[in-house]
Design a protein around this motif. Structure first.
Motif, mmCIF file in Angstrom:
data_model
loop_
_atom_site.group_PDB
_atom_site.id
_atom_site.type_symbol
_atom_site.label_atom_id
_atom_site.label_comp_id
_atom_site.label_asym_id
_atom_site.label_seq_id
_atom_site.Cartn_x
_atom_site.Cartn_y
_atom_site.Cartn_z
ATOM 1 N N HIS A 1 24.855 46.340 35.844
ATOM 2 C CA HIS A 1 26.302 46.124 35.940
ATOM 3 C C HIS A 1 27.087 47.440 35.917
ATOM 4 O O HIS A 1 28.207 47.505 36.430
ATOM 5 C CB HIS A 1 26.780 45.220 34.802
ATOM 6 N N TYR B 1 30.832 41.424 35.474
ATOM 7 C CA TYR B 1 29.817 41.332 36.524
ATOM 8 C C TYR B 1 28.617 40.492 36.110
ATOM 9 O O TYR B 1 27.706 40.298 36.907
ATOM 10 C CB TYR B 1 29.387 42.741 36.942
ATOM 11 N N GLU B 2 28.608 40.000 34.866
ATOM 12 C CA GLU B 2 27.569 39.070 34.447
ATOM 13 C C GLU B 2 27.874 37.738 35.120
ATOM 14 O O GLU B 2 28.985 37.230 35.031
ATOM 15 C CB GLU B 2 27.565 38.941 32.918
ATOM 16 N N GLN C 1 27.572 48.426 39.372
ATOM 17 C CA GLN C 1 28.585 47.591 40.019
ATOM 18 C C GLN C 1 29.986 48.052 39.662
ATOM 19 O O GLN C 1 30.884 48.067 40.517
ATOM 20 C CB GLN C 1 28.369 46.126 39.632
ATOM 21 N N THR D 1 31.724 46.043 32.084
ATOM 22 C CA THR D 1 30.531 45.505 32.733
ATOM 23 C C THR D 1 30.435 43.989 32.672
ATOM 24 O O THR D 1 29.824 43.357 33.543
ATOM 25 C CB THR D 1 29.263 46.096 32.088
ATOM 26 N N HIS E 1 21.901 43.470 32.515
ATOM 27 C CA HIS E 1 23.056 44.229 32.018
ATOM 28 C C HIS E 1 23.090 45.659 32.554
ATOM 29 O O HIS E 1 24.151 46.184 32.887
ATOM 30 C CB HIS E 1 23.035 44.238 30.489
#
Length: 457
Positions: free
Chosen positions: A415, A173-174, A418, A170, A412
């Protein structure tokens, strides 16, 4: 053993990630069918927080009877019942001691989602891909050297059976992590990545986490086994998977890494976080330590080896990752992240402290400031702005702060969806990018070998 059916909402997002391209379509005309196996971590619910239209509405769950699967289903029901953008899923749940054998024999779906006890996870991965099922797994996929060997065999089996095995990264994707990687690709701005030294690494990442936190607006209840490093894994092989992944992904984007040639671990260390009985009860809702934790208890205080540091070189670039687990964050704060990449022209730094109001902020710190360099930064930054409209630069004492449009700060929990979208795309194509599998192997080699070294120190 018993069967029960209930409506499940959040399974959509997870389902999106779990598409299979090799199975026939269902009666709803959708080829993506989810199997959720032994959900014991809240990530199993988060990946299902949003709907994906490509996913079949029926999701099959196989698990041990108990509070973990109930908590998972409760989170899904909450997503189902929300007023805004609710999800609508029907879950068919089987609970019993033979849940794994039942899943493998019935094959009611074509993608297995795993987020739970890490001691069991690697074996679940191997048996699932051996059965010809795609697997989307929460991290870590291996927590020790023996598990790493099993994971290698699982990747070989996945290739043989033409299924996709993938872990949920994840942190890619931050938005500050994403932009740090993008800016490092601009030689006019960043220069070239320095090599660094063991004492002064060119790349450093530190992550601070907390055992007690809120998820989806509610206090997180963790299973007791989460505090047993034999089942959860030490911090040096758990959260560090994200940090090692980000270093590989940012420093050597889209490049195949060979763990036998490209990785040299120079130092590793670990330490314990002390948990008092009242804290343990607060986060687990259990009045006492279970028997399997007594080995780690002294004078009523539980020691959890959740902290660790790895110093290593990746293709000659010296790097350091560090993870710290505290019990609870101070009021108004939360998990934090620090990251630096050192280029010949600039340092790209992510800070998330009090000055940043505990929100990650990306900075460009010039090695040597000059009007000519400032112009070069402005011109180079336009390339990134074209891909991410709404970002900008604000001058500060050391260079610039990257100002990010709030629309990119999705949080968060989003994500996971995503990652789901990305994995679903891979399943439609029938393959992962050429670098993903060797780099997953390199990542878990790094973490598990570091654990082995830390335990010798």
């Amino acid at each position: 053993m018993r069967k029960k059916a209930l409506t499940v909402a959040a399974f959509l997002a997870l389902g999106a990630m779990i598409t299979s391209c090799h199975q026939p379509e269902t009666t709803t005309g959708k080829s993506l069918r989810l199997i959720v196996l032994e959900p014991g971590h809240f990530h199993a619910a988060l990946v299902q927080k949003f709907r994906h239209d490509e996913l079949d509405s029926v999701v099959h769950v196989y698990a041990t009877e108990g509070p973990e699967v109930k908590d998972y289903l409760a989170k899904i029901e909450k997503f189902n019942a929300r007023a805004e953008n609710p999800t609508h899923w029907e879950e068919k749940v089987y609970t019993g001691p033979d849940f794994l054998e039942k899943m493998l024999s019935e094959k009611q779906g074509n993608v297995v989602v795993l987020a739970g006890n890490n001691q069991k996870k690697t074996d679940f991965i191997k048996k699932s891909v051996d059965a010809g099922l795609n697997v989307l797994s929460d991290k870590p996929m291996a927590i020790d050297e023996a598990g790493f060997g099993v994971l290698q065999s699982a990747f070989e089996s996945a290739e043989k059976n033409r299924v996709l095995l993938y872990d949920i990264m994840t942190e890619r994707y931050e938005i500050t992590n994403t932009l740090q990687r993008e800016l490092a690709l601009l030689p006019e701005l960043f220069g070239t990545l320095q090599k660094g030294t063991p004492e002064d690494p060119a790349v450093m990442k530190e992550s601070v986490h907390h055992f007690f936190k809120y998820v989806a607006g509610e206090p997180l209840i963790r299973p007791a086994w989460f505090f047993d490093t034999r089942q959860q894994g030490e911090g040096i092989v758990d959260v560090t998977t994200h940090l090692v992944d980000l270093i590989q992904w940012s420093c050597f984007p889209d490049q195949v890494l060979d763990y036998k040639k490209d990785i040299q671990i120079t130092k590793a260390a670990h330490s314990a976080t002390q948990i008092r009985p009242s804290q343990f009860k607060l986060v687990t809702k259990k009045d006492s330590y279970p028997d399997f934790l007594h080995k780690d208890v002294k004078d009523s205080v539980l020691s959890v080896y959740a902290n660790g540091t790895i110093d290593y070189a990746l293709k000659g670039v010296h790097a350091r990752v560090s993870v710290i687990w505290n019990f609870q964050a101070p009021e108004g704060t939360g998990d934090t992240h620090y990251s630096v990449m050192k280029g010949t022209k600039a340092r790209l730094v992510i800070r998330q402290g009090k000055e940043q109001k505990f929100k990650p902020v990306l900075y460009i710190e010039a090695v040597e400031k000059s009007p000519a360099y400032g112009q070069a930064v402005a011109e180079a930054f336009k390339k990134v702005q074209a891909r991410y409209p709404g970002i900008d630069l604000k001058a500060d004492a050391n260079g610039w702060q990257v100002v990010i449009d709030p629309k990119y700060d999705t949080g968060h929990e989003s994500h996971f969806s995503q990652v789901a979208d990305k994995y679903m795309g891979f399943l439609k194509e029938g393959k992962l990018p050429a670098w993903e599998v060797p780099n997953m192997i390199a990542k878990y080699y790094t973490t598990t070998q570091a654990l082995k070294l830390a335990r010798k120190e």
